[in-house]
Structure formats: structure tokens, C-alpha cells
Design a protein around this motif. Sequence first.
Motif, PDB file in Angstrom:
ATOM      1  N   GLU A  67       0.839  -1.191   0.000  1.00 33.09           N
ATOM      2  CA  GLU A  67       0.000   0.000   0.000  1.00 33.09           C
ATOM      3  C   GLU A  67       0.877   1.245   0.000  1.00 33.09           C
ATOM      4  N   SER A  68       0.332   2.304  -0.544  1.00 36.09           N
ATOM      5  CA  SER A  68       0.995   3.601  -0.592  1.00 36.09           C
ATOM      6  C   SER A  68       0.138   4.595   0.190  1.00 36.09           C
ATOM      7  N   LEU A  69       0.773   5.362   1.088  1.00 35.27           N
ATOM      8  CA  LEU A  69       0.051   6.269   1.977  1.00 35.27           C
ATOM      9  C   LEU A  69       0.450   7.712   1.712  1.00 35.27           C
ATOM     10  N   GLY A  70      -0.525   8.613   1.837  1.00 35.15           N
ATOM     11  CA  GLY A  70      -0.274  10.030   1.621  1.00 35.15           C
ATOM     12  C   GLY A  70      -0.922  10.885   2.691  1.00 35.15           C
ATOM     13  N   HIS A  71      -1.221  12.119   2.331  1.00 32.42           N
ATOM     14  CA  HIS A  71      -1.703  13.142   3.258  1.00 32.42           C
ATOM     15  C   HIS A  71      -2.846  12.645   4.172  1.00 32.42           C
ATOM     16  N   GLY A  72      -2.645  12.858   5.470  1.00 33.81           N
ATOM     17  CA  GLY A  72      -3.678  12.571   6.463  1.00 33.81           C
ATOM     18  C   GLY A  72      -3.767  11.121   6.889  1.00 33.81           C
ATOM     19  N   GLU A  73      -2.915  10.269   6.313  1.00 32.99           N
ATOM     20  CA  GLU A  73      -3.028   8.838   6.604  1.00 32.99           C
ATOM     21  C   GLU A  73      -2.087   8.396   7.720  1.00 32.99           C
ATOM     22  N   LEU A  74      -2.551   7.419   8.467  1.00 30.15           N
ATOM     23  CA  LEU A  74      -1.819   6.839   9.581  1.00 30.15           C
ATOM     24  C   LEU A  74      -0.746   5.897   9.063  1.00 30.15           C
ATOM     25  N   VAL A  75       0.479   6.113   9.526  1.00 29.70           N
ATOM     26  CA  VAL A  75       1.582   5.203   9.218  1.00 29.70           C
ATOM     27  C   VAL A  75       1.886   4.448  10.499  1.00 29.70           C
ATOM     28  N   GLY A  76       1.511   3.172  10.507  1.00 30.57           N
ATOM     29  CA  GLY A  76       1.750   2.331  11.666  1.00 30.57           C
ATOM     30  C   GLY A  76       0.529   2.176  12.539  1.00 30.57           C
ATOM     31  N   TRP A  77       0.160   0.929  12.792  1.00 26.98           N
ATOM     32  CA  TRP A  77      -0.933   0.629  13.722  1.00 26.98           C
ATOM     33  C   TRP A  77      -0.484  -0.354  14.789  1.00 26.98           C
TER      34      TRP A  77
END
Length: 150
Positions: A67-77
Motif C-alpha cells: 500500500e501507498s500512503l499520503g496526506h492525512g493517513e496513519l503510518v503504523g498501527w
Amino acid sequence: MTSTTTLAAALPAEHRARLMRQAREVSFPAGTRLFEEGRRADRFWIVRTGTVVLDVHVPGRRAPVVESLGHGELVGWSWHFTPYVWQLGAEATSPVRAWEFDAAEVRDLCAADAEFGRAVATWVGRVVAHRLHATRIRLLDLYAPYGSGS
């Protein structure tokens, strides 16, 4: 990621403000590994600018991006669930600016305020469900005889 899992959509304004009081601004150059699968999960990030990819260890192969993550997204759960060990890896693929949070401090806030804790747990749970689905689809696309079929 879906709009229901970004910080702005996932937490009510008062909980978002409370969480953001714990944030510190950080930046990472492209190519920086934020974390490695199997290592201790003691912090997490919300992307402000740039892109972070998540990858999964596959023995004998290069770790595929799931998955690719950008603005406003949580990195790490993984910081939210014992044993607090990363379940995926993460790398900045462009220069990234993010808000960083100390996991223990946020868990303490969650424990001290049930309503806040429930809101954060619901948000993180949505993210986990989304990432599990995305990882499954990506791995099927890569390794199943006929892909994911989607």
C-alpha cells in the motif's frame, strides 16, 4: 486509503485536537526506512506531505509494496496492540513531512479517557481492516495463479 480511515474523517474534532497536542513535526528524505517488520513499535506518524509505502516480508523474495500512503493517513498501527511489534515495513518514497506520536503517551491518554480511547481504537481498527484487505489483494495479485480476481 478510504476517506473514513484518514485522521480528519476518523476522529471527531475534539479528539483530533487532543491527539494533535501530542504531535511533533518530523521529516524524512526519500528512501528512509521508518520501520522494519518484526521490530518494536513505539511510535506512529500521520503523513502531512509526501508518500510512504508499506511492504511485507516474503522469504526468498524482495518485500512487495502492499500500500501507498499520503496526506492525512496513519503510518503504523502495531503500536496500538500488544506485543507492539511492527507487522509491516515502511519506507518514504519521496520527501515526507509528518506528525510523529509517542505510542506510550497516546496509549496512556486512551486509558485515561474511555471516550477518546474508543475513538482512537475505532480509527486504528478501520485502518487495520483496510490494510489487511489491501495486503491480501496485493499478495494474491503477485503470487496466486490467477491473481486476486478483482
